[in-house]
Scaffold this active site. Structure first.
Site, PDB file in Angstrom:
ATOM      1  N   SER A  55       0.794  -1.234   0.000  1.00 11.43           N
ATOM      2  CA  SER A  55       0.000   0.000   0.000  1.00 11.43           C
ATOM      3  C   SER A  55       0.823   1.280   0.000  1.00 11.43           C
ATOM      4  O   SER A  55       0.254   2.371  -0.116  1.00 11.43           O
ATOM      5  CB  SER A  55      -0.944   0.012   1.208  1.00 11.43           C
ATOM      6  OG  SER A  55      -2.035  -0.846   0.977  1.00 11.43           O
ATOM      7  N   LYS A  58       0.228   3.807  -2.692  1.00 12.10           N
ATOM      8  CA  LYS A  58      -0.769   4.883  -2.623  1.00 12.10           C
ATOM      9  C   LYS A  58      -0.142   6.264  -2.457  1.00 12.10           C
ATOM     10  O   LYS A  58      -0.825   7.283  -2.628  1.00 12.10           O
ATOM     11  CB  LYS A  58      -1.757   4.587  -1.495  1.00 12.10           C
ATOM     12  CG  LYS A  58      -2.618   3.358  -1.803  1.00 12.10           C
ATOM     13  CD  LYS A  58      -3.317   2.790  -0.589  1.00 12.10           C
ATOM     14  CE  LYS A  58      -4.094   1.530  -0.975  1.00 12.10           C
ATOM     15  NZ  LYS A  58      -4.473   0.718   0.173  1.00 12.10           N
ATOM     16  N   SER A 110      -6.147   3.225   4.367  1.00  9.31           N
ATOM     17  CA  SER A 110      -5.558   2.371   3.336  1.00  9.31           C
ATOM     18  C   SER A 110      -6.605   1.669   2.476  1.00  9.31           C
ATOM     19  O   SER A 110      -6.428   0.527   2.054  1.00  9.31           O
ATOM     20  CB  SER A 110      -4.612   1.324   3.962  1.00  9.31           C
ATOM     21  OG  SER A 110      -3.650   0.894   3.021  1.00  9.31           O
ATOM     22  N   LYS A 211       3.042   6.627   4.943  1.00 12.86           N
ATOM     23  CA  LYS A 211       2.133   5.542   4.598  1.00 12.86           C
ATOM     24  C   LYS A 211       2.675   4.191   5.046  1.00 12.86           C
ATOM     25  O   LYS A 211       3.863   3.922   4.960  1.00 12.86           O
ATOM     26  CB  LYS A 211       1.899   5.502   3.075  1.00 12.86           C
ATOM     27  CG  LYS A 211       0.821   4.521   2.639  1.00 12.86           C
ATOM     28  CD  LYS A 211      -0.554   4.994   3.062  1.00 12.86           C
ATOM     29  CE  LYS A 211      -1.640   3.963   2.749  1.00 12.86           C
ATOM     30  NZ  LYS A 211      -1.628   2.830   3.696  1.00 12.86           N
TER      31      LYS A 211
END
Length: 362
Positions: A55, A58, A110, A211
């Site tokens: 993730s 992202k 997320s 993140k």
């Protein structure tokens, strides 16, 4: 924008300059600690090895959306964004949310569904948006990065490196909408209450992003940012079962062991050159701008001018005089332009003719 790209380029350049730093055992398979303000790499372990990135993908998704879309735009959730595998903010087909709300759902919670909805809204299709992601990666010089989706679910041709993620995060944090999004600890989106998965926001002084990521194949991945006194550090770990502790240790080491110092001041005299055929025999040259860099105790600094040993008159104060290279522990870490500190006019005194001039005048 140009300044940000130049700073990113400087980060790539300075990444090759790595010095030993006192830090305990890091659990990560791949790691890097980058001083985003100057581009110096303070710590690295297999930072250029390609890996699945889960993730943390992202980060690029959010950056592209922030640069291309109005965050106040309203998005009607398409069927393709409902029930996407993995983490979710549980979007419903047909509901309408603002781009900013979807950014929160993607970066705090997320949500793979939020990433898909944003990709379709911004790029027309998931595949079309992946092309935009890869275009941006090329602009930023991320040579070991490639995307096939906006959320980071494992795919054979979807990868990056610790170094590329650090450069990407440093650039993205300069976007105020992106920075505001990833630094939020919690928000409400309608009836949804979203809490940021990044625990460092509560435990590290100055933490302001970025993140988390996890899949079984990729392992735990974390990209973090912390800013103190205007100085930002970016830390990336890949496949790290102890990532929270490792990031705290690396960030604290970066702030405590290294201090940004002005190694060259604008206007500082760096040397002189011989002037041929001038009213003066030499001219000094000075730094045209400041140069700052993070330095640890005991490191040696040298300023090595690259100016020629002579110049022909006339030379003009403020005119380009070449550059001076800055070395830390004997390795070049950057350069500053130089300019002449004084004007030297062409000499009006008669000069003796050389043999060939005399011969031509016969």
């Amino acid at each position: 924008m140009k300044a940000a790209i130049l700073r990113t380029a400087a980060a790539v350049f300075a990444a090759a300059v790595l010095f030993a730093c006192p830090v305990g055992a890091i659990s990560a398979e791949n790691a890097i600690l980058l001083d985003a303000t100057t581009g110096r790499v303070l710590y690295a372990v297999k930072a250029d090895e390609r890996s699945l990135i889960a993730s943390t993908t992202k980060i690029m998704t959010a950056l592209v959306v922030c640069e291309r879309c109005n965050v106040l735009d309203r998005v009607k959730i398409p069927s393709q964004a409902v029930g996407v595998e993995g983490s979710s903010m549980y979007l419903r087909e047909g509901e309408v949310l603002a781009v900013q709300e979807l950014l929160y759902g993607m970066m705090l919670h997320s949500g793979n569904d939020a990433a898909t909805a944003l990709a379709i809204y911004c790029g027309g299709t998931v595949e079309g948006f992946a092309e935009l992601m890869n275009d941006k990666a090329r602009v930023l010089g991320l040579e070991n990065t490639h995307f096939v989706n906006p959320h980071g679910l494992d795919a054979p041709d979807h990868y990056s490196t610790a170094r590329d993620l650090a450069v990407l995060a440093a650039y993205a944090m300069e976007n105020p909408i992106f920075a505001r999004t990833v630094s939020a600890k919690s928000v409400r989106v309608g009836e949804r209450s979203l809490t940021n998965h990044n625990k460092l926001l509560w435990s590290v002084n100055g933490a302001d992003g970025v993140k988390t990521g996890y899949t079984r194949a990729a392992g735990r991945i974390l990209v973090s940012s912390a800013t103190r006194d205007g100085r930002r550090l970016i830390c990336v770990t890949i496949n790290d079962g102890n990532d929270w502790a490792d990031h705290r240790e690396l960030l604290e080491m970066g702030f405590s062991k290294y201090s940004v110092q002005t190694l060259v001041h604008k206007g500082e005299t760096l040397g002189s050159v011989e002037i041929w055929a001038g009213q003066e025999t030499c001219a000094e040259y000075v730094a045209a701008e400041d140069f700052s860099f993070p330095i640890a105790e005991g490191e040696t600094v040298e300023v090595r001018p690259s100016a020629h040993g002579f110049a022909f008159a006339p030379v003009v104060r403020g005119e380009d005089a070449g550059a001076a290279y800055i070395l830390v522990n004997g390795k070049v870490v950057g350069k500053v332009p130089t300019c002449y500190a004084q004007t030297v006019e062409l000499s009006s005194a008669p000069k003796s003719l050389h043999f060939w001039e005399k011969w031509l005048n016969k």
